[in-house]
Scaffold this motif. Structure first.
Motif, short mmCIF file in Angstrom:
data_model
loop_
_atom_site.label_atom_id
_atom_site.label_comp_id
_atom_site.label_asym_id
_atom_site.label_seq_id
_atom_site.Cartn_x
_atom_site.Cartn_y
_atom_site.Cartn_z
N PRO A 462 -4.40 -14.44 12.30
CA PRO A 462 -5.48 -14.02 11.40
C PRO A 462 -6.84 -13.92 12.11
CG PRO A 462 -5.02 -16.35 11.09
CD PRO A 462 -4.08 -15.88 12.16
N VAL A 463 -6.94 -12.97 13.05
CA VAL A 463 -8.23 -12.76 13.73
C VAL A 463 -9.11 -11.92 12.82
CG1 VAL A 463 -9.39 -11.78 15.75
CG2 VAL A 463 -7.13 -12.82 16.00
N PRO A 464 -10.26 -12.44 12.40
CA PRO A 464 -11.07 -11.70 11.44
C PRO A 464 -11.64 -10.41 12.04
CG PRO A 464 -11.74 -14.01 11.61
CD PRO A 464 -10.81 -13.75 12.75
N LEU A 465 -11.70 -9.38 11.24
CA LEU A 465 -12.32 -8.12 11.66
C LEU A 465 -13.85 -8.32 11.74
CD1 LEU A 465 -10.01 -5.72 9.71
CD2 LEU A 465 -10.47 -5.60 12.15
N PRO A 466 -14.54 -7.38 12.39
CA PRO A 466 -15.95 -7.65 12.72
C PRO A 466 -16.94 -7.64 11.56
CG PRO A 466 -15.20 -5.65 13.80
CD PRO A 466 -14.03 -6.19 13.08
N MET A 467 -16.52 -7.33 10.36
CA MET A 467 -17.45 -7.53 9.23
C MET A 467 -17.49 -9.03 8.88
SD MET A 467 -14.40 -6.36 8.50
CE MET A 467 -14.29 -4.61 8.26
N PHE A 468 -16.50 -9.77 9.37
CA PHE A 468 -16.51 -11.23 9.27
C PHE A 468 -16.90 -11.78 10.65
CE2 PHE A 468 -13.65 -9.65 6.01
CZ PHE A 468 -14.09 -10.34 4.89
N SER A 469 -16.57 -13.02 10.92
CA SER A 469 -16.92 -13.59 12.22
C SER A 469 -15.71 -14.36 12.74
CB SER A 469 -18.13 -14.51 12.05
OG SER A 469 -18.70 -14.82 13.30
N PHE A 470 -15.70 -14.65 14.04
CA PHE A 470 -14.58 -15.38 14.64
C PHE A 470 -14.87 -16.87 14.48
CE2 PHE A 470 -11.72 -17.16 17.65
CZ PHE A 470 -10.71 -16.23 17.85
#
Ligand code: NAD
Length: 522
Positions: A462-470
């Motif tokens: 579940p690597v978050p997409l860039p509208m979220f954060s890591f």
């Protein structure tokens, strides 16, 4: 050769096989928008992990070269900061278009130098490109705030760039991780110095070439090379205000400490041991495929690889079925049609992974599937390890305690969900975790009680997409994870706030008496 040298500029010129390069060219520095041959006296030989053929030599950039790169970035900063955000956004639009146009070329460089399959390398580029695409939304994302705090008095808060910033990158995502920095740092008005991994800098060199083509002024993006010495230069150079690090705990904890001591901002993503809890009520077919894919894809060399299974209850008998799925995965050179996983990065990495498998055997675990000694016929000299599954692992075993970073899945057994949650939370790492279940109630409980920072529900990586954060946590980040990569926090990391209070009232022009009380703005 385009992938490693900058010599060719066409998006269609790139390696498509692991054939020995007849005359490997040296990797250059990139300073002031130019590829500059290094005067280094020390070089790092870079070998194709599938063949161990020499691909290029990477310089240990000299002090003089690193100073030139820093001076170039420092000189470029005032004018770049003064550009309107719309002007920077236009360059970012061009940059994203060029990355897309050169997608295959970037991926080919990754396959050649890092070893992952071409399809997987395309994913590496895409996940970075998505950060650049999100950075195009800067005109909305960086909006400040304003309030009339008293009559005729207004406070406004907005964000300004820091200056020169630097990124120190790992080997496992040669395009994605430089692209966690380049777009966000530059679109917010900083200039940057990137130190790619000395083990696979080729994709980053192409990204630099494309930055120049997109219209970034000279000095906005610079690349230097090397290992610990280059890192120490970045840590100590007073001109460099912020450092983004992704890599191992050993390097990252040192980097975070020294950067902080030198008064720099630092964001640092470190190692992992990602667990998945497998519940008997899950969609078994989906879970088996997802687990095998996430454990062995990229030869397990992802920080979000699913490396640790927690079988809950009767699922403990599923290891042989995961092995069946793993058997159908084809290990081969990354350019080969149908390859599912490539080699590991180096002979040393292979040796280390094999010794961890041996330690498990010695400590009493069950080797359900043993990838040691496997190799594809066409590439006898590569750093090969096939998918390996180790069952009946316990918390005290070395293979559980260490990040393996190879195609090895370790499996533990617990009787209940409670114990699965307890086990996962006891682990010192907190990058990612997953649960496989068909029960919404179980998933919700897991989501709430689990401590890892990135949770997948029937999603293995579940690597978050860039509208979220890591958002890894615990030992998977340094500094308590206050500065996470990309998304809104990424913009915050690369900018500082300025808050301005202004007062404009016509009648004050005629007042003759000073006000001495503390302003209450009421
Ligand atoms: P690494 O720490 O060996 O290298 C990363 C960078 O640090 C390189 O640029 C390298 O030159 C530099 N470096 C290495 N040793 C150093 C030292 N002693 N002093 C100063 N600098 C040093 O990591 P790697 O092997 O390239 O990457 C794999 C690691 O990265 C794994 O632990 C993986 O989990 C982690 N990783 C984490 C994330 C995340 O987001 N959490 C993402 C990718 C990789």
């Amino acid at each position: 050769l385009a992938a490693t040298t900058s010599a060719a500029t066409s998006p269609t010129e790139y390696p498509t096989s692991h054939e020995q390069i007849s005359q490997p060219l040296d990797t250059h520095n990139f300073i002031d928008n130019k590829f500059v041959p290094s005067n280094a006296t020390q070089w790092i030989d870079l070998y194709d992990p599938a063949t161990n053929n020499l691909v290029t030599r990477v310089p240990q950039s000299t002090d003089e070269e690193m100073k030139q790169a820093t001076a170039s970035a420092q000189k470029a900063f005032p004018a770049w900061k003064a550009q309107s955000v719309l002007a920077r956004q236009q360059i970012m639009f061009k940059y994203t278009a060029l990355i897309r146009e050169n997608w295959d070329r970037l991926a080919a460089s990754i396959t050649l130098e890092q070893g992952k399959t071409f399809a997987d390398a395309k994913g590496d580029v895409l996940r970075g490109l998505q950060v650049a695409e999100a950075a195009c939304g800067i005109t909305t994302d960086i909006l400040g705030s304003v309030l009339e705090v008293a009559k005729d008095m207004e406070t406004r808060s907005y964000r300004e760039p820091l200056g020169v910033v630097a990124a120190i990158c790992p080997f496992n995502f040669p395009a994605m991780i430089p692209l966690w920095t380049i777009p966000i740092a530059t679109v917010t008005g900083n200039t940057c110095i990137i130190k790619p991994s000395e083990r696979d800098p080729g994709a980053c060199m192409i990204l630099a070439e494309l930055a120049e083509k997109a219209g970034f002024p000279a000095g906005v993006v610079n690349i230097i090379h090397g290992s610990a010495k280059a890192v120490d230069f970045i840590l100590d150079a007073p001109e460099i205000k912020a450092i983004s690090f992704v890599g191992s705990n050993k390097a990252g904890e040192y980097i975070y400490k020294r950067a902080s001591e030198n008064g720099k901002r630092c964001q640092a993503n470190l190692g992992a041991k990602n667990h998945a809890a497998v519940l008997p009520d899950c969609n078994k077919n989906h879970a088996l495929n997802a687990i095998a894919g996430a454990a062995f894809g990229a030869a397990g060399q992802r920080c979000m690889a699913l490396s640790t299974l927690v079988f809950v209850g009767e699922t403990k008998d599923w290891a042989p079925e995961i092995a069946e799925r793993a058997k159908s995965l084809k290990m081969n050179g990354g350019f080969e049609e149908g390859a599912d996983l490539g080699p590991v990065i180096s002979p040393q990495a292979k040796e280390r992974i094999e010794s961890l498998i041996a330690s498990a055997e010695k400590e009493g675990a069950t080797i359900v599937m043993d990838g040691r000694g496997q190799k594809p016929d066409k590439y006898p000299n590569g750093n090969w390890i096939g998918p390996t599954i180790i069952a009946n692992v316990t918390k005290s075993m070395t293979c559980y305690k260490e990040e393996i970073f190879g195609p090895v899945l370790v499996c533990l057994n617990v009787p209940t969900l409670d114990e699965a949650i307890e086990l996962i939370n006891e682990n010192e790492y907190g990058n990612g975790t997953a649960i496989f279940t068909s029960s919404g109630a179980t998933a919700t409980r897991f989501q709430k009680e689990i401590e890892a920072g990135q949770v997948g529900i029937n999603v293995p990586i579940p690597v978050p997409l860039p509208m979220f954060s890591f958002t890894g946590n615990k030992k998977s980040v340094a500094g308590g994870g206050a500065n996470t990569f990309y998304g809104k926090p990424g913009i915050q990391f690369y900018t500082q706030q300025k808050t301005v209070t202004s007062f404009w009232r016509a009648e004050d022009a005629v007042s003759t008496r000073a006000k001495v009380d503390m302003p209450t703005q009421s």
